[in-house]
Each structure stands twice: as C-alpha cells, then as structure tokens.
Design a protein around this motif. Structure first.
Motif, PDB file in Angstrom:
ATOM      1  N   HIS A 117       0.843  -1.202   0.000  1.00  4.23           N
ATOM      2  CA  HIS A 117       0.000   0.000   0.000  1.00  4.23           C
ATOM      3  C   HIS A 117       0.878   1.252   0.000  1.00  4.23           C
ATOM      4  O   HIS A 117       0.909   2.003   0.984  1.00  4.23           O
ATOM      5  CB  HIS A 117      -0.916  -0.002   1.229  1.00  4.23           C
ATOM      6  CG  HIS A 117      -1.666  -1.290   1.420  1.00  4.23           C
ATOM      7  ND1 HIS A 117      -2.672  -1.697   0.581  1.00  4.23           N
ATOM      8  CD2 HIS A 117      -1.526  -2.277   2.352  1.00  4.23           C
ATOM      9  CE1 HIS A 117      -3.140  -2.874   0.990  1.00  4.23           C
ATOM     10  NE2 HIS A 117      -2.461  -3.242   2.061  1.00  4.23           N
ATOM     11  N   PRO A 118       1.592   1.525  -1.087  1.00  2.00           N
ATOM     12  CA  PRO A 118       2.499   2.678  -1.111  1.00  2.00           C
ATOM     13  C   PRO A 118       1.790   4.013  -0.974  1.00  2.00           C
ATOM     14  O   PRO A 118       2.390   4.994  -0.524  1.00  2.00           O
ATOM     15  CB  PRO A 118       3.197   2.541  -2.470  1.00  2.00           C
ATOM     16  CG  PRO A 118       2.272   1.734  -3.305  1.00  2.00           C
ATOM     17  CD  PRO A 118       1.615   0.774  -2.364  1.00  2.00           C
ATOM     18  N   LEU A 125       9.059   1.932   2.273  1.00  2.00           N
ATOM     19  CA  LEU A 125       9.351   2.550   3.566  1.00  2.00           C
ATOM     20  C   LEU A 125      10.631   3.372   3.484  1.00  2.00           C
ATOM     21  O   LEU A 125      10.687   4.519   3.944  1.00  2.00           O
ATOM     22  CB  LEU A 125       9.480   1.470   4.650  1.00  2.00           C
ATOM     23  CG  LEU A 125       9.954   1.935   6.028  1.00  2.00           C
ATOM     24  CD1 LEU A 125       9.011   2.990   6.600  1.00  2.00           C
ATOM     25  CD2 LEU A 125      10.084   0.759   6.992  1.00  2.00           C
ATOM     26  N   GLY A 126      11.679   2.797   2.894  1.00  2.00           N
ATOM     27  CA  GLY A 126      12.941   3.519   2.769  1.00  2.00           C
ATOM     28  C   GLY A 126      12.825   4.758   1.910  1.00  2.00           C
ATOM     29  O   GLY A 126      13.339   5.824   2.264  1.00  2.00           O
ATOM     30  N   TYR A 127      12.117   4.648   0.754  1.00  2.00           N
ATOM     31  CA  TYR A 127      11.930   5.820  -0.099  1.00  2.00           C
ATOM     32  C   TYR A 127      11.209   6.937   0.660  1.00  2.00           C
ATOM     33  O   TYR A 127      11.614   8.105   0.619  1.00  2.00           O
ATOM     34  CB  TYR A 127      11.114   5.459  -1.344  1.00  2.00           C
ATOM     35  CG  TYR A 127      11.722   4.397  -2.222  1.00  2.00           C
ATOM     36  CD1 TYR A 127      13.101   4.260  -2.342  1.00  2.00           C
ATOM     37  CD2 TYR A 127      10.906   3.521  -2.940  1.00  2.00           C
ATOM     38  CE1 TYR A 127      13.652   3.274  -3.146  1.00  2.00           C
ATOM     39  CE2 TYR A 127      11.452   2.536  -3.751  1.00  2.00           C
ATOM     40  CZ  TYR A 127      12.820   2.404  -3.845  1.00  2.00           C
ATOM     41  OH  TYR A 127      13.358   1.434  -4.642  1.00  2.00           O
ATOM     42  N   ILE A 163       5.429   3.741  -6.892  1.00  2.00           N
ATOM     43  CA  ILE A 163       6.704   3.306  -6.313  1.00  2.00           C
ATOM     44  C   ILE A 163       7.869   3.866  -7.122  1.00  2.00           C
ATOM     45  O   ILE A 163       8.889   4.319  -6.559  1.00  2.00           O
ATOM     46  CB  ILE A 163       6.776   1.768  -6.243  1.00  2.00           C
ATOM     47  CG1 ILE A 163       5.763   1.241  -5.218  1.00  2.00           C
ATOM     48  CG2 ILE A 163       8.188   1.309  -5.864  1.00  2.00           C
ATOM     49  CD1 ILE A 163       5.697  -0.279  -5.138  1.00  2.00           C
ATOM     50  N   ALA A 164       7.729   3.895  -8.433  1.00  2.00           N
ATOM     51  CA  ALA A 164       8.797   4.431  -9.282  1.00  2.00           C
ATOM     52  C   ALA A 164       9.036   5.907  -8.995  1.00  2.00           C
ATOM     53  O   ALA A 164      10.184   6.370  -8.937  1.00  2.00           O
ATOM     54  CB  ALA A 164       8.432   4.219 -10.753  1.00  2.00           C
ATOM     55  N   VAL A 165       7.957   6.664  -8.807  1.00  2.00           N
ATOM     56  CA  VAL A 165       8.100   8.090  -8.509  1.00  2.00           C
ATOM     57  C   VAL A 165       8.752   8.288  -7.146  1.00  2.00           C
ATOM     58  O   VAL A 165       9.634   9.143  -6.978  1.00  2.00           O
ATOM     59  CB  VAL A 165       6.730   8.790  -8.565  1.00  2.00           C
ATOM     60  CG1 VAL A 165       6.874  10.253  -8.162  1.00  2.00           C
ATOM     61  CG2 VAL A 165       6.134   8.680  -9.941  1.00  2.00           C
ATOM     62  N   PRO A 177       7.272  18.831 -14.220  1.00  2.00           N
ATOM     63  CA  PRO A 177       6.908  17.510 -13.714  1.00  2.00           C
ATOM     64  C   PRO A 177       7.779  16.406 -14.305  1.00  2.00           C
ATOM     65  O   PRO A 177       8.296  16.525 -15.414  1.00  2.00           O
ATOM     66  CB  PRO A 177       5.453  17.353 -14.160  1.00  2.00           C
ATOM     67  CG  PRO A 177       4.992  18.724 -14.503  1.00  2.00           C
ATOM     68  CD  PRO A 177       6.187  19.473 -14.951  1.00  2.00           C
ATOM     69  N   HIS A 178       7.937  15.341 -13.523  1.00  2.00           N
ATOM     70  CA  HIS A 178       8.641  14.160 -13.986  1.00  2.00           C
ATOM     71  C   HIS A 178       7.790  13.438 -15.022  1.00  2.00           C
ATOM     72  O   HIS A 178       6.560  13.464 -14.947  1.00  2.00           O
ATOM     73  CB  HIS A 178       8.916  13.248 -12.777  1.00  2.00           C
ATOM     74  CG  HIS A 178       9.777  12.076 -13.104  1.00  2.00           C
ATOM     75  ND1 HIS A 178       9.262  10.874 -13.499  1.00  2.00           N
ATOM     76  CD2 HIS A 178      11.127  11.925 -13.093  1.00  2.00           C
ATOM     77  CE1 HIS A 178      10.253  10.019 -13.707  1.00  2.00           C
ATOM     78  NE2 HIS A 178      11.384  10.631 -13.470  1.00  2.00           N
ATOM     79  N   PRO A 179       8.392  12.748 -16.007  1.00  2.00           N
ATOM     80  CA  PRO A 179       7.601  12.079 -17.044  1.00  2.00           C
ATOM     81  C   PRO A 179       6.573  11.101 -16.506  1.00  2.00           C
ATOM     82  O   PRO A 179       5.507  10.934 -17.087  1.00  2.00           O
ATOM     83  CB  PRO A 179       8.677  11.347 -17.868  1.00  2.00           C
ATOM     84  CG  PRO A 179       9.918  12.152 -17.683  1.00  2.00           C
ATOM     85  CD  PRO A 179       9.845  12.701 -16.300  1.00  2.00           C
ATOM     86  N   VAL A 180       6.858  10.449 -15.393  1.00  2.00           N
ATOM     87  CA  VAL A 180       5.910   9.462 -14.862  1.00  2.00           C
ATOM     88  C   VAL A 180       4.619  10.132 -14.427  1.00  2.00           C
ATOM     89  O   VAL A 180       3.533   9.559 -14.525  1.00  2.00           O
ATOM     90  CB  VAL A 180       6.540   8.687 -13.686  1.00  2.00           C
ATOM     91  CG1 VAL A 180       5.547   7.738 -13.065  1.00  2.00           C
ATOM     92  CG2 VAL A 180       7.768   7.930 -14.164  1.00  2.00           C
ATOM     93  N   ILE A 181       4.707  11.411 -13.950  1.00  2.00           N
ATOM     94  CA  ILE A 181       3.501  12.071 -13.457  1.00  2.00           C
ATOM     95  C   ILE A 181       3.041  13.181 -14.386  1.00  2.00           C
ATOM     96  O   ILE A 181       2.093  13.887 -14.089  1.00  2.00           O
ATOM     97  CB  ILE A 181       3.731  12.633 -12.048  1.00  2.00           C
ATOM     98  CG1 ILE A 181       4.982  13.521 -12.002  1.00  2.00           C
ATOM     99  CG2 ILE A 181       3.856  11.533 -11.034  1.00  2.00           C
ATOM    100  CD1 ILE A 181       5.225  14.140 -10.645  1.00  2.00           C
TER     101      ILE A 181
END
Length: 642
Positions: free
Chosen positions: A394-395, A436-438, A604-606, A620-624
């Motif tokens: 559940h990120p 969690l680490g991110y 998760i990638a972002v 903005p980053h390409p993912v978003i």
C-alpha cells in the motif's frame, strides 16, 4: 477487637491537631547532643586521670565538672552551627562524622581559652587529649548505633534467596545496600565476584569479593547460592551474554540491574532487580548524554511529540518529562496510545489534560489549531507508518502519512515559529530499496529543505530496529513461542542492528541538542546481530521444543541493513555515537504533483526517483506528467517562510 496503635504525631481525636514537626524532631536531636556531652565529660575525666597518673585525689572535681559543662555548651553550639544537631544528615553517615570532626576542632581551642579565663581548672594537655578521646567516643557511639540499625534491617538468611553479586563497583554497592537495609528483601548477598585484581580483598557491607567471573561455578557451590545478580548498570550486551553462558549450567536464577539509561541518575533499588531479558542480551550498551546541553533546549520549553502513543513517541514523552519542560504536548490519532502514555507518566490516565491531543498529521487545519493553541518551541516528529511489507502493498499510505504528513508538520512548524524540530527516520532510508525507505528518505530531504528556510534547527535522526517496540522482531518471536511455534526467520544470514528503545530515545534527545544544518544524524547502533542466532536463543529458552523455519526474504527486504548511504561519510564532529551526514534538500512543492490513486508500480517508481534524485527540476517528472486532476488528499501548498 484489634486496636491500631496510634502513630506518633497523628491526630488524637476529633478536633485534635497533629504534633508539630519540631516537637517530633527535638527529642531525638536533644538526645544526640546529650550523648555527645556525656562522651566529652567522660573524655575529660579520663584525660585528667591519665595526666595525674590515675590519682583521683589530685583531680579538682569541682573544676572538672564546671569545665565539662562549659565544654558541653561549646560543643553543642558548634555542633548546631555545623549541622550536627539540625537533622541535616542521617545518624552515623560520613557527612555527619565530618561535621563531628569540625565541631571537635572548634571545641578544643575554645575550651582551652575558656579554661585559661576560668583559672586553669584542668591541665591543658588533658583538654587536648580529651578532644581526641571525645572524637573517638562520639564516633564510636554513632558506629555502634548505625551497626545495630543495619543489623535490624538485614533480611533473614532463611527467608531471602542467597545471591552471588557480579561486580564490586558503585552499582554493586547500591544493590547490596538496598538488599541489606530492607527486612523484606527477597535477596541475601553472600559473595561478590569482580575481575579487577585490585578488589580481591574488597568488602561491601561485610560481603567479600571471593573471585572473578571464572570462579562463578565454584563460588555458587561453596556459598549454596540460588541466584547470580549482575550488578553492573553499564554492562554491555557482550558482557551480559558472556555471564549468561557461565551461569546457564549452574541451575541458578540470573538477575540483572537496569542499564544506566533506565536508572537516569538514581540509585538502584531492590525492586529494580529483574531477570535477564532478550533486550539485555542484544541491545544493551552505555549511552553517555550531555545533560547540560539537553536541558538547555528542553527545560522550561514547550515541547510537542507526534506519534506520542507509539513505542518511540511514548518513550520520548517519558524521557523529555524528566527534563521539566514548561509544557509537554502529546499528539496521536490513537486515543488508546495516549491513554497508555499518560498512565506511564502520572499513573492516573484520566484523559482530562489539554496537553493530550487527538489529531491526524494528515489534517493540516487540525495541525494549525494545535500549534496555535500550544505554541510549541521544540517538536519531535515520531508519527509514521513503519511496517515494510504492508507499505510495499500500500504505497499510497506511505505517501499520505510518512511524506505528506511529515511535510505538513514541517510547514506548520515553520509557520508557527518552532525553534527546533527532530524528524525520526530509519535505517531503511540509507541507500533505500523499499517504499518505507523511499518515504523516509524523502522526509529527510524535506526536513533539510525546511532547515534552510528557518533560523532554527530542523534535522532528522536515523537509527535501526528498537527492541521492545510493538513491531520489533522480539515481540514477534515471543508471540510465536506463545503460540507453540514455529519461529519464522526470513533467511539464515539476515542481520539487523538493534538498540533498546530507551537507549535510542536517549540518543535522539542528545541529537536534538546538536547544531546541524539540515543534516541527518545517524545513531551508532554497534555491531549487527544475526536474526537466526536471536531465534535460536529464544527457542532454547522456551519450555517446549520450538522449531525455526526459514521463509525467504520478502519483497524489497535487504539481507543486511546499513546506517549510512554510499555517499554519506561517517563524520562525528559532536558526539562519538552520532554521525552527521549532509542531505540534499527537496523542494516540497513537487509533492503537489503526486497522486495517491496512481497505479502501484508507477507510484513506487516516482517515490524511488524522488528519494534518489540529487536535485529536482520545476517541471513535472515524465511518470507524473499529463495528470489533470490532483485529489485533495495529495494537494499540499508550496513551502512558505514563517
């Protein structure tokens, strides 16, 4: 019918008043003064007889009586001046003996002068000798009374367990004194062990040092001991493990006194002695703290703790309370957690204190209300989600609580002029590879960005697993043993850092006192421990056979954790147990582009990208990119200067 005896000084009936304190105290103090006066008169008589070779006919008895009365008056007045008869010290203690010496040193010259004025009632040499005799007599009376008192307080050897005490230092002295001055003590010390050769002939209240740790088996048999007490508050986990291995085959109970961090400056009591725990075997170490520096930013200040009902937050509240803050505000969304921490602080748990705040760090408006009411000057931010497997599934919850919640705490603190903020991070943020680490690495970067905007100190503190917390591996293993097993371990070679929650919080508080510029402060947690060894130790201690099963590493789980990232130097400029590493700041404005409803893999990638990027562009980053809608839960206002 049994009639209760009336306590001295208690009210004697309707309308009666308690006996005033001075009427209760004066008889005892007067008795001490009269005893000393009698000892001084006896000393004068003995010294005078010796001066006249024992011929009592040569003694001026009238003059001796007069001078004895004068000497008693001088001694009493001097004793009052030095606190000898004012109840300043316990009868027969070292401080009182020191006051007795001072009193005697004043009395003898004064009596010599007065004897000259009165016409040489006794020889001068007799007065000088009498001073020394009187000092011996008065000290002897005190020693005798103190010995009788101690003997009455000693527990009966037939009732208490015979114990061998490991250690002959200050901790052991406090332990033995506590054991031998309580008739109800469950322990009777019979021997001491210490590895220091200089203490081979040492005794503590009559209990002798009879050997070293290597002699434990022989000493236990010789003295028929039923228990061994490790009386070394500064003992490390390595020492306790070594002593445990020595005691294990002897069929004795192994006890230990609390570590220094739990005693917090007070002496050891009998009630503090407890069985050796897994926390003692794994995470115990001596943690020094600069009390003056810590008190400087906590004493008399308004302190707020988020996540106050959790393991770290509640211990923060307990330790911060010892520094007498002007106000301690405890914030959590878990009302049961707040109830528990209040109970641990005042024993009441009435939930009627405005300093207990039910609030969610996701609610910015509510945070503004809390900060406006309580005006905190110091904030410890411990509220977070911390279970790695759940956050992998559940990120979006890690985003909403760990990241956006922390950002809102930072922004609210800045708006309300908080002088010092400590963000609690985790070792998962070092070279992160999990949600969690991110999320925690991003909070470290957001904290560094906030520190650059305010005149105060905003920093993060990073550490590993804490023993005794609700999510710790020991808690899980204990529950598995209770259920009959098996104990599940992910991998035979997996290792983790461990520290007790008290030690971790003590260092967190110390870290908050250090001057830093947006850095992350990393606590030294000693050497990593193999989880398989911990599991085996717990399984061996169980009353039944417990199997250990290896389940394999979970997604995003490391075989071995690290406390420092690849680009983080181990730099310790201010404290030997705290490293300080720079953190690249992160502009909080980019959080408004994050969408918790994004597909799990994309989110998760972002998060990975935000945690690892050295600097972020404004676009903005390409993912978003291309997001047209921003849900209210994800919208966060850009950072503002207070």
């Amino acid at each position: 019918m049994q009639v209760r005896r009336q306590a001295f000084g208690e009210s004697r009936g309707p309308g009666a008043h308690p006996v005033p304190w001075h009427r209760r105290a004066l008889p005892g103090r007067a008795a001490r003064a009269l005893t000393d006066a009698a000892a001084l008169a006896t000393a004068l008589l003995i010294a005078t007889l010796l001066r006249h070779d024992g011929h009592i006919g040569n003694v001026d008895l009238t003059g001796l009586v007069v001078l004895s009365a004068v000497a008693a008056a001088v001694h009493t007045l001097a004793g009052i001046n030095f606190g000898l008869y004012t109840g300043r010290w316990a009868y027969g203690c070292f401080e009182e003996i020191a006051a007795l010496v001072k009193t005697s040193a004043v009395t003898v010259p004064a009596v010599l002068v007065l004897d000259t004025v009165l016409g040489r009632l006794v020889p001068r040499t007799a007065i000088i000798a009498a001073g020394m005799f009187a000092l011996v007599l008065t000290a002897g009376v005190r020693y005798m009374v103190r010995s009788l008192q101690d003997s009455r307080l000693r527990p009966s050897p037939d009732r208490g367990a015979r114990v061998v005490v490991m250690g002959a230092g200050e901790g052991a002295t406090s332990v033995i004194r506590a054991m031998l001055r309580s008739p109800s003590s469950p322990y009777v010390p019979v021997a001491l062990l210490d590895d220091d050769p200089a203490k081979r002939t040492f005794r503590v209240m009559g209990v002798p040092v009879v050997g070293t740790r290597d002699d434990m088996a022989d000493v236990v048999r010789r003295f028929r001991a039923e228990a061994v007490v490790i009386a070394i508050p500064s003992a490390s986990a390595d020492l306790i493990r070594a002593l445990t291995e020595l005691a294990q085959p002897l069929n004795v109970d192994l006890k230990v006194v609390p570590p220094v961090v739990e005693l917090f400056g007070r002496t050891v009591r009998v009630e503090d002695i407890r069985p050796v725990s897994h926390e003692d075997l794994l995470g115990r170490r001596e943690v020094g703290i600069d009390l003056e520096a810590v008190a400087g930013y906590l004493s008399g200040r308004r302190v707020l703790v988020t996540g106050a009902g959790g393991s770290i937050g509640s211990e923060l509240c307990r330790q911060v309370a010892r520094f007498n803050p002007a106000k301690l505000v405890m914030l959590d969304r878990d009302e049961s957690g707040l109830h528990a921490v209040q109970l641990s602080l005042d024993g009441r748990g009435q939930l009627d204190d405005r300093n207990l705040v039910v609030a969610d760090i996701r609610d910015e408006q509510r945070l503004d209300e809390v900060f406006a009411e309580h005006k905190p000057q110091v904030v410890f931010h411990a509220a977070a989600l911390k279970h790695l497997p759940l956050l992998e599934m559940h990120p979006s919850e890690a985003l909403k609580t760990n990241i956006i919640g922390t950002y809102q705490i930072l922004q609210t603190a800045m708006r309300h002029g908080v002088d010092r903020l400590v963000n609690i991070s985790t070792d998962k943020a070092a070279d992160p590879c999990s949600v969690l680490g991110y999320s925690k690495r991003i909070t470290e970067r957001l904290t560094a960005a906030a520190d650059a905007l305010v005149p105060g100190t905003y920093c993060s503190v990073r550490f590993g697993n804490v023993l005794g917390s609700r999510g710790s591996v020991l808690t899980a293993f204990a529950a598995q043993v209770e259920a009959g097993g098996p104990i599940t371990v992910t991998h035979p070679d997996v290792t983790r850092y461990f520290m007790t929650v008290q030690e971790a919080v003590r260092l967190v508080i110390q870290a908050g006192a250090l001057e830093s510029k947006g850095e992350v402060l990393i606590l030294d947690m000693g050497e990593p421990v193999r989880i398989a060894d911990v599991a085996k130790r717990i399984a061996d201690a169980a009353d039944q056979h417990i199997q250990i099963v290896y389940t394999g590493l979970r997604p995003a789980e490391k075989l071995a954790e690290v406390l420092l990232g690849p680009d983080e130097p181990d730099h310790r400029p201010n404290h030997p147990l705290i490293s300080q590493a720079p953190v690249p700041p992160l502009d909080g404005a980019v959080l408004s582009l994050l969408d918790p409803s994004s597909p799990r893999e994309d989110l998760i990638a972002v998060l990975h990208w935000l945690a690892a990027s050295p600097a972020l562009p404004k676009k903005p980053h390409p993912v978003i990119a291309g997001k047209q809608r921003r849900p209210e839960t994800a919208a966060v206002p850009p950072g503002r200067r207070p």
